[in-house]
Every structure is written in structure tokens, then in C-alpha cells.
Scaffold this active site. Structure first.
Site, PDB file in Angstrom:
ATOM      1  N   SER A 120      39.059  38.607  32.119  1.00 36.55           N
ATOM      2  CA  SER A 120      37.995  37.641  32.411  1.00 36.55           C
ATOM      3  C   SER A 120      36.795  37.879  31.521  1.00 36.55           C
ATOM      4  O   SER A 120      35.947  37.008  31.390  1.00 36.55           O
ATOM      5  CB  SER A 120      37.502  37.798  33.849  1.00 36.55           C
ATOM      6  OG  SER A 120      38.552  37.801  34.743  1.00 36.55           O
ATOM      7  N   HIS A 142      43.411  33.092  29.162  1.00 36.44           N
ATOM      8  CA  HIS A 142      42.697  33.247  30.428  1.00 36.44           C
ATOM      9  C   HIS A 142      43.098  32.134  31.393  1.00 36.44           C
ATOM     10  O   HIS A 142      42.596  31.008  31.293  1.00 36.44           O
ATOM     11  CB  HIS A 142      41.193  33.237  30.133  1.00 36.44           C
ATOM     12  CG  HIS A 142      40.323  33.547  31.302  1.00 36.44           C
ATOM     13  ND1 HIS A 142      39.004  33.176  31.363  1.00 36.44           N
ATOM     14  CD2 HIS A 142      40.581  34.195  32.459  1.00 36.44           C
ATOM     15  CE1 HIS A 142      38.490  33.585  32.512  1.00 36.44           C
ATOM     16  NE2 HIS A 142      39.431  34.192  33.196  1.00 36.44           N
ATOM     17  N   GLU A 151      41.888  29.070  29.178  1.00 34.59           N
ATOM     18  CA  GLU A 151      40.867  29.322  28.152  1.00 34.59           C
ATOM     19  C   GLU A 151      41.500  30.274  27.128  1.00 34.59           C
ATOM     20  O   GLU A 151      41.913  31.383  27.478  1.00 34.59           O
ATOM     21  CB  GLU A 151      39.642  29.970  28.826  1.00 34.59           C
ATOM     22  CG  GLU A 151      38.429  30.086  27.948  1.00 34.59           C
ATOM     23  CD  GLU A 151      37.229  30.688  28.699  1.00 34.59           C
ATOM     24  OE1 GLU A 151      37.407  31.539  29.600  1.00 34.59           O
ATOM     25  OE2 GLU A 151      36.093  30.306  28.375  1.00 34.59           O
ATOM     26  N   ASN A 154      33.127  32.163  32.263  1.00 34.82           N
ATOM     27  CA  ASN A 154      32.302  33.066  33.063  1.00 34.82           C
ATOM     28  C   ASN A 154      30.857  33.156  32.588  1.00 34.82           C
ATOM     29  O   ASN A 154      29.974  33.490  33.366  1.00 34.82           O
ATOM     30  CB  ASN A 154      32.953  34.446  33.109  1.00 34.82           C
ATOM     31  CG  ASN A 154      34.117  34.432  34.080  1.00 34.82           C
ATOM     32  OD1 ASN A 154      33.999  33.912  35.187  1.00 34.82           O
ATOM     33  ND2 ASN A 154      35.255  34.959  33.678  1.00 34.82           N
TER      34      ASN A 154
HETATM   35  P1  NAD Z   1      44.737  42.632  40.909  1.00 37.08           P
HETATM   36  O1  NAD Z   1      44.051  43.912  41.178  1.00 37.08           O
HETATM   37  O2  NAD Z   1      44.981  41.665  42.004  1.00 37.08           O
HETATM   38  O3  NAD Z   1      46.181  42.945  40.245  1.00 37.08           O
HETATM   39  C1  NAD Z   1      46.398  43.865  39.220  1.00 37.08           C
HETATM   40  C2  NAD Z   1      47.798  44.477  39.406  1.00 37.08           C
HETATM   41  O4  NAD Z   1      48.112  45.278  38.252  1.00 37.08           O
HETATM   42  C3  NAD Z   1      47.911  45.398  40.617  1.00 37.08           C
HETATM   43  O5  NAD Z   1      49.001  44.984  41.413  1.00 37.08           O
HETATM   44  C4  NAD Z   1      48.144  46.779  40.004  1.00 37.08           C
HETATM   45  O6  NAD Z   1      48.978  47.627  40.794  1.00 37.08           O
HETATM   46  C5  NAD Z   1      48.824  46.424  38.709  1.00 37.08           C
HETATM   47  N1  NAD Z   1      48.759  47.466  37.685  1.00 37.08           N
HETATM   48  C6  NAD Z   1      47.813  48.414  37.504  1.00 37.08           C
HETATM   49  N2  NAD Z   1      48.136  49.173  36.423  1.00 37.08           N
HETATM   50  C7  NAD Z   1      49.286  48.681  35.916  1.00 37.08           C
HETATM   51  C8  NAD Z   1      50.101  49.033  34.800  1.00 37.08           C
HETATM   52  N3  NAD Z   1      49.778  50.053  34.006  1.00 37.08           N
HETATM   53  N4  NAD Z   1      51.222  48.305  34.580  1.00 37.08           N
HETATM   54  C9  NAD Z   1      51.554  47.274  35.390  1.00 37.08           C
HETATM   55  N5  NAD Z   1      50.820  46.895  36.471  1.00 37.08           N
HETATM   56  C10 NAD Z   1      49.690  47.583  36.710  1.00 37.08           C
HETATM   57  O7  NAD Z   1      43.918  41.943  39.709  1.00 37.08           O
HETATM   58  P2  NAD Z   1      43.817  40.370  39.363  1.00 37.08           P
HETATM   59  O8  NAD Z   1      42.756  39.745  40.166  1.00 37.08           O
HETATM   60  O9  NAD Z   1      45.191  39.802  39.337  1.00 37.08           O
HETATM   61  O10 NAD Z   1      43.236  40.459  37.871  1.00 37.08           O
HETATM   62  C11 NAD Z   1      44.050  40.799  36.777  1.00 37.08           C
HETATM   63  C12 NAD Z   1      43.342  40.393  35.493  1.00 37.08           C
HETATM   64  O11 NAD Z   1      43.112  38.978  35.513  1.00 37.08           O
HETATM   65  C13 NAD Z   1      41.976  41.037  35.298  1.00 37.08           C
HETATM   66  O12 NAD Z   1      41.782  41.301  33.936  1.00 37.08           O
HETATM   67  C14 NAD Z   1      41.014  39.971  35.799  1.00 37.08           C
HETATM   68  O13 NAD Z   1      39.739  40.065  35.206  1.00 37.08           O
HETATM   69  C15 NAD Z   1      41.722  38.717  35.326  1.00 37.08           C
HETATM   70  N6  NAD Z   1      41.389  37.469  36.055  1.00 37.08           N
HETATM   71  C16 NAD Z   1      41.242  37.473  37.408  1.00 37.08           C
HETATM   72  C17 NAD Z   1      40.952  36.263  38.068  1.00 37.08           C
HETATM   73  C18 NAD Z   1      40.828  36.216  39.569  1.00 37.08           C
HETATM   74  O14 NAD Z   1      40.365  35.186  40.088  1.00 37.08           O
HETATM   75  N7  NAD Z   1      41.219  37.250  40.310  1.00 37.08           N
HETATM   76  C19 NAD Z   1      40.837  35.068  37.342  1.00 37.08           C
HETATM   77  C20 NAD Z   1      41.029  35.108  35.965  1.00 37.08           C
HETATM   78  C21 NAD Z   1      41.298  36.308  35.319  1.00 37.08           C
END
Ligand code: NAD
Length: 283
Positions: A119, A140, A152, A190
Site C-alpha cells: 500500500s 495494488h 493501481e 493512499n
Molecule cells: P494480512 O496480515 O491480512 O495477511 C498477510 C498474510 O501473509 C498473513 O496470513 C501472514 O501469515 C502471511 N505471511 C507472512 N509472512 C509470509 C511469508 N514469508 N510468506 C508467505 N506468507 C506470509 O495482510 P493484508 O491486509 O492482506 O495486506 C497484505 C499486503 O497488501 C500489505 O502490503 C498491505 O499493505 C497491502 N494492502 C492491504 C489492503 C487492505 O485493505 N488490507 C489493501 C491494499 C493493499
């Protein structure tokens, strides 16, 4: 068979991303280190497919083939060996993302495109960790991924035009609308959204209006589908704080300083929907 892809992470975003690639016919090597999350992630995809069937965007016979295209791995080294695209959605933590990308770069084929769903972390900085930074890009997706049309696309300093074109085509093939931006803190989504959310939190903090009044004004007056405080709860207050810090540090501009109320709520563990309490309470 369509091109195989790897999705890293089975959290909120990884689950939606894996769903969409499988829905459009791609075998997905899905990497999640916490094996206890595999079942939950598959259940989420299954429930979301049911929702799509109810809405008429998928038919019941589509369900099983989609689920069969998802295969879990606990090690990324074997998962990325034969894929054309890797999409990373591990937590928003710079050190973690750096170590994950170095590992992917060691094991993926030379022509594979590397995309991060970050993000706010610099695409240019992550690209510098891999052997072929010209093939590294930001992809994104928005939450919930199966529903939201926008992707994005963020071009790092080293990203080649060919990689940009390829990822725009990938996004269109998933029935998404890719929009290209350059790599500066917060990109566009963002950079525009978070100061609005932060300002809404400041207004609450200063007692200008109640949470309901602030959200209703933005919904009724500006035609936003969700108010900014509701939206912050949906995104996660920890995520909002982390992105504001990236903007604040990246531009060195006090207008991005996170509101003290947001900081305090994160310290208290009030993270929004996912923790059951944020600006609102959830069951
Ligand atoms: P989340 O915490 O829900 O999920 C992340 C997952 O990755 C977890 O299940 C974790 O166990 C796993 N993980 C950790 N280390 C790992 C590894 N080495 N190999 C494989 N899996 C691993 O996070 P999220 O909200 O899904 O966010 C993920 C990314 O997406 C971030 O960079 C975040 O900024 C971005 N993002 C989030 C949103 C949102 O609304 N939540 C929107 C757009 C972008």
C-alpha cells in the site's frame, strides 16, 4: 491451461487476489507460512464464490474448478519455480518484504514478473532487492479484491515499459481497470485517501462532531459510499497509521502527521473491524 502464478500471503488481500486469478483460469501456487490459515482462506474463497453465484456473475459449475486451481505451499522456493507472475501480499513490513523478495529472486525463472501489492512501501526500494529490477512493479489491488475494479499500477524507477505493459494486460485479463502512477509515497490512492481519513479523525479528536455526524456528512454530502471513520475501521487502524507514517517520513511534511487519537487507538489494540472495535464496535 492459462499461465501459472504464485500468490504470497493468504490474509485479507492474498485471499482475494488468489481467488481472482483462479477465477480467470490461472493455476495458483499459494504461499502462506501459517498453515493454520489455509482452511480459513479456502473457506473465504468458497463463500465469496457462493456470493458471486447468487449475484449471477458465476454459475454453480464454476465453483469446483476455481477451488481446484488453488494449491497451498508453505515454502516459497518450490512455489515460484514455474510461474510467470509472482504477486506478493505479505504484511506491510519493509524488512519482511525485503527478505521475501530476495528469496523469490533466487528461485523464480528469469522471465517471471514480480509484483507487490504494498500500500505504501517504495517500489524502487523493493525492486533494488531482486536480480532483475526492471521486471519488478507495484500491482495494488483494492479490498475486497473480487469486487473492486481498480488496480493501481506503480512504476518504480527501474521498472521497464515492457513490464508496465505486461502488468496492465494481466490486470485487464482479470476484468480490472489498471491505472498507471509513478512511485512516490502513498502513490495516488493512499496519498489522497489517508489525509482525508486523518482529518476526519482530527475533527473527532477536537470534538467538532460525533463519529456518526462526520461519516454521514461525507456520505450524504459527498456521495461517498462509506464515511471516513467507517472506512478507516474497514481498512484497519494499524494499516492507516503505518501508511500515514510513510507519507509523513517520505515527504517530511507535518500535514501528514498522524492524529494523536489514531496513535492512541492503535496502542490500545482498537484496530477496527478485525479486532472488534475501532471508531465503532463490531460483533
Ligand atoms: P494480512 O496480515 O491480512 O495477511 C498477510 C498474510 O501473509 C498473513 O496470513 C501472514 O501469515 C502471511 N505471511 C507472512 N509472512 C509470509 C511469508 N514469508 N510468506 C508467505 N506468507 C506470509 O495482510 P493484508 O491486509 O492482506 O495486506 C497484505 C499486503 O497488501 C500489505 O502490503 C498491505 O499493505 C497491502 N494492502 C492491504 C489492503 C487492505 O485493505 N488490507 C489493501 C491494499 C493493499
Amino acid at each position: 491451461m492459462k499461465a501459472p502464478v504464485a500468490v504470497l500471503g493468504a490474509g485479507t488481500m492474498g485471499t482475494g487476489i488468489a481467488h481472482v486469478f483462479a477465477q480467470y483460469g490461472h493455476p495458483v501456487a499459494w504461499v502462506e507460512i501459517e498453515q493454520s490459515r489455509w482452511e480459513k482462506a479456502l473457506n473465504t474463497v468458497s463463500q465469496n464464490i457462493d456470493r458471486q453465484i447468487k449475484k449471477g456473475s458465476l454459475s454453480p459449475e464454476d465453483k469446483e474448478p476455481i477451488l481446484n486451481r488453488l494449491r497451498f505451499y508453505s515454502e516459497l522456493s518450490s512455489a515460484v519455480q514455474n510461474v510467470e507472475l509472482v504477486v506478493e501480499a505479505v504484511p506491510e513490513d519493509l524488512e519482511l518484504k525485503i527478505s521475501v523478495w530476495r528469496e523469490v529472486s533466487k528461485h523464480a525463472p528469469e522471465q517471471t514478473i514480480f509484483a507487490t501489492n504494498t500500500s505504501s512501501i517504495s517500489i524502487t526500494q523493493l525492486a533494488a532487492q531482486v536480480k532483475r529490477p526492471e521486471r519488478f512493479i507495484g500491482m495494488h489491488f483494492m479490498n475486497p479484491v473480487p469486487v473492486m475494479r481498480l488496480v493501481e499500477v506503480i512504476k518504480g524507477l527501474q521498472t521497464s515499459d515492457a513490464t508496465v505493459e505486461a502488468i496492465m494486460d494481466w490486470a485487464r485479463s482479470l476484468n480490472k481497470e489498471p491505472i498507471l502512477v509513478q512511485d512516490y509515497p502513498g502513490f495516488i490512492s493512499n496519498r489522497v485517501l489517508m489525509p482525508m481519513i486523518n482529518e476526519a479523525i482530527y475533527a473527532l479528536y477536537q470534538g467538532v462532531a460525533t463519529r456518526e455526524a462526520i461519516d454521514s456528512i461525507m456520505k450524504l454530502g459527498m456521495n461517498h459510499p462509506m464515511g471516513p471513520l467507517e472506512l478507516a475501521d474497514f481498512i484497519g487502524l494499524d494499516v492507516c497509521l503505518a501508511i500515514l507514517k510513510v507519507l509523513y517520513e517520505g515527504f517530511g511534511d507535518p500535514r501528514y502527521a498522524p492524529c494523536p487519537l489514531l496513535v492512541k487507538m492503535v496502542q490500545a489494540g482498537y484496530l477496527g473491524r478485525k479486532s472488534g472495535r475501532g471508531f465503532y464496535e463490531y460483533n
